[in-house]
Scaffold this active site. Structure first.
Site, PDB file in Angstrom:
ATOM      1  N   ASN A 130       0.840  -1.748   0.125  1.00 45.29           N
ATOM      2  CA  ASN A 130       0.264   0.079   0.021  1.00 45.29           C
ATOM      3  C   ASN A 130       0.718   1.597  -0.165  1.00 45.29           C
ATOM      4  O   ASN A 130       0.681   2.428  -0.317  1.00 45.29           O
ATOM      5  CB  ASN A 130      -1.001   0.075   1.132  1.00 45.29           C
ATOM      6  N   HIS A 154       9.191  -8.397  -0.087  1.00 46.91           N
ATOM      7  CA  HIS A 154       8.330  -7.390  -0.524  1.00 46.91           C
ATOM      8  C   HIS A 154       6.550  -7.521  -0.319  1.00 46.91           C
ATOM      9  O   HIS A 154       6.426  -9.619  -1.257  1.00 46.91           O
ATOM     10  CB  HIS A 154       8.381  -6.080  -1.222  1.00 46.91           C
ATOM     11  N   ALA A 155       5.742  -7.621  -0.920  1.00 51.98           N
ATOM     12  CA  ALA A 155       4.027  -8.033  -1.768  1.00 51.98           C
ATOM     13  C   ALA A 155       4.790  -8.182  -2.644  1.00 51.98           C
ATOM     14  O   ALA A 155       5.822  -7.638  -3.713  1.00 51.98           O
ATOM     15  CB  ALA A 155       3.163  -7.036  -1.015  1.00 51.98           C
ATOM     16  N   GLY A 205       1.112  -5.701   7.937  1.00 53.51           N
ATOM     17  CA  GLY A 205       0.260  -6.515   6.572  1.00 53.51           C
ATOM     18  C   GLY A 205      -0.891  -6.877   7.180  1.00 53.51           C
ATOM     19  O   GLY A 205      -1.076  -6.499   8.677  1.00 53.51           O
ATOM     20  N   SER A 206      -1.604  -7.556   6.822  1.00 53.75           N
ATOM     21  CA  SER A 206      -2.943  -8.547   7.416  1.00 53.75           C
ATOM     22  C   SER A 206      -3.092  -9.543   8.955  1.00 53.75           C
ATOM     23  O   SER A 206      -1.365  -9.457   8.886  1.00 53.75           O
ATOM     24  CB  SER A 206      -3.644  -9.213   6.215  1.00 53.75           C
ATOM     25  N   GLU A 227       2.617  -4.674  12.886  1.00 59.11           N
ATOM     26  CA  GLU A 227       1.739  -3.621  12.455  1.00 59.11           C
ATOM     27  C   GLU A 227       1.231  -3.660  11.779  1.00 59.11           C
ATOM     28  O   GLU A 227       1.205  -4.232  10.854  1.00 59.11           O
ATOM     29  CB  GLU A 227       2.917  -2.237  11.857  1.00 59.11           C
ATOM     30  N   CYS A 261      -3.649   1.067   6.863  1.00 59.45           N
ATOM     31  CA  CYS A 261      -4.040   0.880   8.128  1.00 59.45           C
ATOM     32  C   CYS A 261      -4.035   1.942   9.333  1.00 59.45           C
ATOM     33  O   CYS A 261      -4.997   1.779   9.837  1.00 59.45           O
ATOM     34  CB  CYS A 261      -2.684  -0.379   8.501  1.00 59.45           C
TER      35      CYS A 261
END
Ligand code: NDP
Length: 453
Positions: A130, A154-155, A205-206, A227, A261
């Site tokens: 994000n 990384h994502a 992340g989630s 986080e 977030c």
């Protein structure tokens, strides 16, 4: 690994995952680099970080365009993100030495006692898409300057950003192995995290991703900072400046396409100002320019991935089925790209998705409450505890209420934001540990007591 432009659906580039032997090489590089890097004076590490800030500023346009192409962030916001990364580098380039100074203790007679702060080693960071630069710099700037070395997973949708971040550290003259990106999918994180050369991990992340990483770290007795998500309340009281609250609230919910977030997600509004707030809030949201994120005047671009956009719509549709009322938005835009319009839902029933879950997109849930206690109760009525915003003309009242809200940070008459100068992190299911400021740089150090008799 593939990066896809969410504005057009086109593939930008395909990358080969790193092979097992490439990962082995990177882990070995990290271990070797750490032994030398930890011995460098903090002042030297600060100077290197200042050089990164300079490079970031020189390359703002290039890196901003890369982010916008890979995840659809409006270009003006991407440019601001690069500048914020330069700022966090400036911050630790100036303050790391002071934060890590030896701490002298009042010592028993005949002894001298102090705490020194030593780095831990290679730290693995698992980061989201994000804020593809900011999330990474938030860990790199403090942890590297404390003498650790960094490994970034990384994502999977932002590999170009991962490699660009590696490039900027290489170009700033960091020794080989000090900072490396690992192009691996999430199911290979376990193996890296379990490796004895990796000493700690940080994840943004989630919740499920955080639980998986914390479980592996726990099995291996490694420290983590997590986080995770948030469902931040935005409380507007009867004595608030309603115009300012509505304008700032609209931005807080829709910055970065609502994929933040710490975005305000649940708007808890006092009965006395509810109608006026709704009128102004919806008008502000409807004034946003939704469109091509490469255009400077675009306020809201596409969502970062088609599947994420569909997930948001499902949360909205189920909430409407449960009784929520759509005041604006509410349907995916009928155009190319993963566009979801800024949306406001009122009459939100308890337990429906937009009430109970994190909504990681431009969807605001609004609640009407009769008094201050009801506002606090609703603000705390969530599994999450990241940030909160309170709007009131009375700062004492605001601070008193801040003390009753379960969150890692509370802003009064301001939107929640991360700032290098203050600790950032959550409670409850928003995670644990802190990033940024002195608290952040001290998460991954060994505070060692040295007692001389
Ligand atoms: P994820 O939490 O799945 O992804 C974040 C990072 O964690 C990525 O690098 C991902 O890798 C990695 N990851 C995912 N699962 C695991 C695992 N089991 N073990 C190790 N690493 C893992 O986020 P999504 O992109 O799927 O987004 C889903 C939701 O997560 C959002 O809708 C939002 O609610 C929340 N989220 C919160 C963020 C925040 O800032 N707090 C940021 C992003 C998302 P990979 O990409 O390869 O899967």
């Amino acid at each position: 690994m593939k990066s896809t432009n969410p504005t057009t659906g086109e593939t930008i580039e395909t990358y080969d995952d790193h092979t097992e032997s490439e990962i082995e090489e990177r882990l070995s590089n990290a271990e070797t680099a750490f032994e030398a890097w930890r011995e460098r004076p903090v002042a030297e590490r600060e100077t290197k970080l200042a050089a990164v800030a300079t490079l970031l500023r020189e390359r703002t346009e290039e890196y901003a365009e890369l982010m916008t192409r890979e995840m659809g962030k409006p270009i003006a916001q991407a440019e601001a993100e690069v500048e914020k990364c330069a700022w966090v580098c400036d911050h630790y380039a100036e303050h790391a030495g002071r934060y890590l100074q030896d701490e002298q203790h009042a010592s028993p007679p005949g002894s001298k006692v102090k705490t020194i702060y030593e780095p831990l080693g290679p730290v693995l960071a698992i980061m989201p898409w994000n804020f593809p630069f900011w999330q990474a710099f938030r860990f790199i700037a403090p942890y590297l300057t404390a003498g650790n070395v960094g490994l970034l997973k990384h994502a999977s949708n932002v590999p170009g950003c991962a490699l660009a971040i590696e490039e900027v550290f290489r170009d700033a003259g960091y020794p080989e192995g000090t900072f490396q990106s690992l192009l691996i999918p999430s199911d290979r994180v376990d193996t890296v995290l379990s490796d004895s050369r990796v000493k700690a991990a940080t994840l943004t992340g989630s919740g499920p991703a955080g639980q998986a990483v914390a479980a592996t770290a726990g099995e291996n007795l490694k420290k983590t900072v997590l986080e995770l998500g948030g469902s931040d309340p935005y409380v507007v009281l009867d004595d608030a400046d309603v115009e300012a609250a509505a304008t700032t609230g609209a931005w807080s919910r829709n910055l970065n396409g609502g994929q933040s977030c710490i975005a305000a997600k649940r708007f808890v509004v006092h009965d006395a100002v509810y109608e006026e707030f709704i009128k102004r809030f919806v008008a502000e949201i409807e004034s946003f320019t939704v469109g091509d994120p490469m255009e400077q005047d675009t306020d809201v671009g596409p969502q970062a991935r088609q599947d994420l956009m569909e997930g948001i719509h499902q949360q909205v549709a189920e909430s409407v089925d449960a009784g929520a009322t759509v005041l604006t938005g509410g349907e995916p835009l009928d155009c190319e790209g993963a566009y979801y319009p800024p949306t406001v839902l009122a009459d939100v029933p308890p337990g429906c998705p937009v009430d109970a879950e994190e909504v990681f997109g431009p969807v605001a849930a609004v609640y009407r409450v009769s008094d201050e206690d009801a506002a606090i109760e609703k603000a705390n009525d969530t599994e999450f505890g990241l940030g909160a915003s309170i709007w009131t003309d009375d700062l004492d009242r605001g601070e008193r209420i801040a003390g009753r809200i379960d969150a890692g940070c509370t802003y009064i008459n301001e939107l929640v934001k991360s700032d290098p100068r203050v600790p950032f992190g959550g409670v409850k299911e928003s995670g644990y540990g802190r990033e940024l400021s002195e608290a952040g740089i001290k998460e991954f150090v060994n505070p060692k007591t040295v007692w001389s008799q």
